[in-house]
Motif scaffolding. Structure first.
Motif, PDB file in Angstrom:
ATOM      1  N   ASN A 117       7.490   3.813  -1.963  1.00 21.48           N
ATOM      2  CA  ASN A 117       6.924   4.871  -2.647  1.00 21.48           C
ATOM      3  C   ASN A 117       6.038   5.786  -1.950  1.00 21.48           C
ATOM      4  O   ASN A 117       5.008   6.331  -2.487  1.00 21.48           O
ATOM      5  CB  ASN A 117       6.197   3.952  -3.843  1.00 21.48           C
ATOM      6  CG  ASN A 117       5.031   3.212  -3.329  1.00 21.48           C
ATOM      7  OD1 ASN A 117       5.102   2.784  -2.278  1.00 21.48           O
ATOM      8  ND2 ASN A 117       3.822   3.109  -4.252  1.00 21.48           N
ATOM      9  N   ASN A 118       6.384   5.761  -0.644  1.00 18.13           N
ATOM     10  CA  ASN A 118       5.437   6.556   0.011  1.00 18.13           C
ATOM     11  C   ASN A 118       5.963   8.193   0.193  1.00 18.13           C
ATOM     12  O   ASN A 118       6.898   8.346  -0.107  1.00 18.13           O
ATOM     13  CB  ASN A 118       5.528   5.939   1.733  1.00 18.13           C
ATOM     14  CG  ASN A 118       5.011   4.442   1.702  1.00 18.13           C
ATOM     15  OD1 ASN A 118       4.105   4.279   1.144  1.00 18.13           O
ATOM     16  ND2 ASN A 118       6.000   3.588   2.314  1.00 18.13           N
ATOM     17  N   SER A 155      -4.633   9.076  -4.361  1.00 15.00           N
ATOM     18  CA  SER A 155      -3.229   8.705  -4.744  1.00 15.00           C
ATOM     19  C   SER A 155      -2.867   7.465  -3.644  1.00 15.00           C
ATOM     20  O   SER A 155      -1.937   6.831  -4.027  1.00 15.00           O
ATOM     21  CB  SER A 155      -2.275   9.597  -4.597  1.00 15.00           C
ATOM     22  OG  SER A 155      -2.373  10.708  -6.032  1.00 15.00           O
ATOM     23  N   PHE A 156      -3.351   7.545  -2.612  1.00 15.22           N
ATOM     24  CA  PHE A 156      -2.847   6.689  -1.495  1.00 15.22           C
ATOM     25  C   PHE A 156      -4.023   5.867  -0.908  1.00 15.22           C
ATOM     26  O   PHE A 156      -5.027   5.911  -1.066  1.00 15.22           O
ATOM     27  CB  PHE A 156      -2.634   7.654  -0.079  1.00 15.22           C
ATOM     28  CG  PHE A 156      -1.733   8.678  -0.417  1.00 15.22           C
ATOM     29  CD1 PHE A 156      -0.226   8.324  -0.533  1.00 15.22           C
ATOM     30  CD2 PHE A 156      -1.807   9.932  -0.842  1.00 15.22           C
ATOM     31  CE1 PHE A 156       0.622   9.371  -0.806  1.00 15.22           C
ATOM     32  CE2 PHE A 156      -0.927  10.982  -1.207  1.00 15.22           C
ATOM     33  CZ  PHE A 156       0.364  10.767  -1.164  1.00 15.22           C
ATOM     34  N   ASN A 204       7.793  -0.916   1.848  1.00 14.76           N
ATOM     35  CA  ASN A 204       7.502  -0.277   0.582  1.00 14.76           C
ATOM     36  C   ASN A 204       8.313   0.982   0.388  1.00 14.76           C
ATOM     37  O   ASN A 204       8.385   1.626   1.311  1.00 14.76           O
ATOM     38  CB  ASN A 204       6.096  -0.410  -0.043  1.00 14.76           C
ATOM     39  CG  ASN A 204       5.345   0.669   0.919  1.00 14.76           C
ATOM     40  OD1 ASN A 204       5.545   0.484   2.067  1.00 14.76           O
ATOM     41  ND2 ASN A 204       4.276   1.308   0.098  1.00 14.76           N
ATOM     42  N   ALA A 262      11.779   6.696   1.091  1.00 15.34           N
ATOM     43  CA  ALA A 262      10.282   7.538   0.856  1.00 15.34           C
ATOM     44  C   ALA A 262      10.684   8.828   0.285  1.00 15.34           C
ATOM     45  O   ALA A 262      11.796   9.235   0.490  1.00 15.34           O
ATOM     46  CB  ALA A 262       9.610   7.626   2.296  1.00 15.34           C
ATOM     47  N   GLU A 293       0.864  -1.321   0.018  1.00 16.57           N
ATOM     48  CA  GLU A 293       0.163   0.022   0.084  1.00 16.57           C
ATOM     49  C   GLU A 293       0.882   1.272  -0.035  1.00 16.57           C
ATOM     50  O   GLU A 293       1.843   1.289   0.541  1.00 16.57           O
ATOM     51  CB  GLU A 293      -1.012  -0.044   1.196  1.00 16.57           C
ATOM     52  CG  GLU A 293      -2.024  -1.026   1.180  1.00 16.57           C
ATOM     53  CD  GLU A 293      -2.897  -1.294   2.389  1.00 16.57           C
ATOM     54  OE1 GLU A 293      -4.080  -1.745   2.109  1.00 16.57           O
ATOM     55  OE2 GLU A 293      -2.400  -0.955   3.548  1.00 16.57           O
ATOM     56  N   LYS A 294       0.310   2.511  -0.704  1.00 20.26           N
ATOM     57  CA  LYS A 294       0.835   3.496  -0.675  1.00 20.26           C
ATOM     58  C   LYS A 294       0.308   4.490   0.518  1.00 20.26           C
ATOM     59  O   LYS A 294      -0.681   4.621   0.633  1.00 20.26           O
ATOM     60  CB  LYS A 294       0.718   4.319  -2.136  1.00 20.26           C
ATOM     61  CG  LYS A 294       1.672   5.691  -1.936  1.00 20.26           C
ATOM     62  CD  LYS A 294       1.324   6.019  -3.685  1.00 20.26           C
ATOM     63  CE  LYS A 294       2.377   7.506  -3.846  1.00 20.26           C
ATOM     64  NZ  LYS A 294       2.278   8.110  -5.106  1.00 20.26           N
TER      65      LYS A 294
END
Length: 248
Positions: free
Chosen positions: A78-79, A116-117, A76, A100, A57-58
Motif C-alpha cells: 500500500n506504499n 497518511s504515512f 506491504n 505499490a 507501515e505505509k
C-alpha cells in the motif's frame, strides 16, 4: 503546490529527460554475475533502509526513481512512490505497479495525504537540491506523516573522501552526476539543516565502507565484509550518511 512548482523549475533537464527509462532498476538488477560495485551500492542502501521499516507501515518513497525500493525491498503493497521523471514512473508502474502506486510530480499533491504515512523515505536527493528547497521538502514530509512517524534520508558523506564518492557515483555507472550537486553534506551540515525544526529525536549514522569496492569479486562477499566493518567501527565512518528523524 508552490514547493512542487519550485522543485520542477530548479531540477535540471538531466533528471526529467536524460536518464534512460528504468535506469536505476536495470543497473541494480542487471548484475547477473554478482560483480557490480554500482549495483551493490544501491542494494546495501536499500537493505539498510528496509531494516528501519516495519512490514505493516505505509511508506512514501520520494524521489523513487524506477521503483526498485518499494517494488523489491518492502513486503506491504500500500506504499506510494513519487519522482520528477515521468519515464521512470512509467517504468515503475509497468514493473512494480502490483506492489505499490507510483506518481510523477505533476500528479502528486502533498495536501492530499495529510497524516497518511508511517515513514517517508528520501534516498539520494538532498545533495541535488539547495538548502531552502530541502527545508521546504522536510516541512512537506512532516505534513504527510502520522504522529510518531519518521523521515529517513540518505546522502553522500562528502566530508569523508569526497573524491572517492564522486568516483563511485560518476564513474562506475554510465551516468555522470558531478554537475548536478547543489549541496555537499557532512554530518555537521546535516545537523545545521534540521536545527531550526527542533526535532526531539534525530539519529545520524554512517554506512557504506570501502569494502563495497570488493563487489567486483562478489556482491555477497562485499556486503558481509561491509557489515562487519560497520559494526566494528560503530557506524562512525562511511561513504554515505543515514539520517532518521522522528516527528511527533
Amino acid at each position: 503546490m508552490l514547493f512542487i512548482f519550485m522543485l520542477k523549475l530548479t531540477m535540471s533537464n538531466f533528471w526529467k529527460h536524460q536518464l534512460p527509462k528504468g535506469y536505476y532498476d536495470i543497473s541494480i538488477e542487471g548484475s547477473k554475475n554478482q560483480q557490480s560495485v554500482q549495483a551493490n551500492w544501491h542494494k546495501v542502501t536499500f537493505l539498510k533502509v528496509s531494516d528501519l521499516v516495519n512490514s505493516e507501515e505505509k511508506v512514501l518513497d520520494f524521489a523513487c526513481g524506477s521503483g526498485t525500493y518499494l517494488g523489491k525491498y518492502l513486503k506491504n503493497e500500500n506504499n506510494i512512490g513519487v519522482d520528477i521523471s515521468a519515464s521512470q514512473i512509467e517504468y515503475a508502474n509497468e514493473k512494480y505497479g502490483g506492489k505499490a502506486t507510483f506518481y510523477d510530480l505533476d500528479n502528486f499533491n502533498f495536501e492530499d495525504y495529510k497524516d497518511s504515512f508511517d515513514r517517508v523515505v528520501c534516498l539520494g536527493l538532498l545533495e541535488f537540491i539547495d538548502t531552502i528547497e530541502a527545508k521546504a521538502l522536510i516541512k512537506n514530509f512532516i505534513s504527510v506523516l502520522k504522529p510518531g512517524g519518521k523521515i529517513i534520508f540518505t546522502t553522500p558523506n562528502f566530508g569523508y573522501s569526497m573524491r572517492i564518492i564522486e568516483t563511485v557515483l560518476s564513474k562506475f555507472g554510465s551516468v555522470d552526476y558531478s554537475n548536478e550537486y547543489k549541496f555537499k553534506y557532512t554530518q555537521k551540515s546535516l545537523r545545521l539543516l534540521i536545527d531550526s525544526f527542533r526535532f526531539e529525536s534525530v539519529v545520524i549514522k554512517h554506512f557504506m565502507t570501502f569494502a563495497i569496492f570488493t563487489s567486483f569479486i562478489n556482491e555477497n562477499f562485499a556486503r558481509k565484509i561491509n557489515n562487519i566493518i560497520e559494526k566494528v567501527t560503530n557506524h562512525k565512518y562511511g561513504l554515505l550518511i543515514l539520517m532518521e528523524i522522528e516527528v511527533e
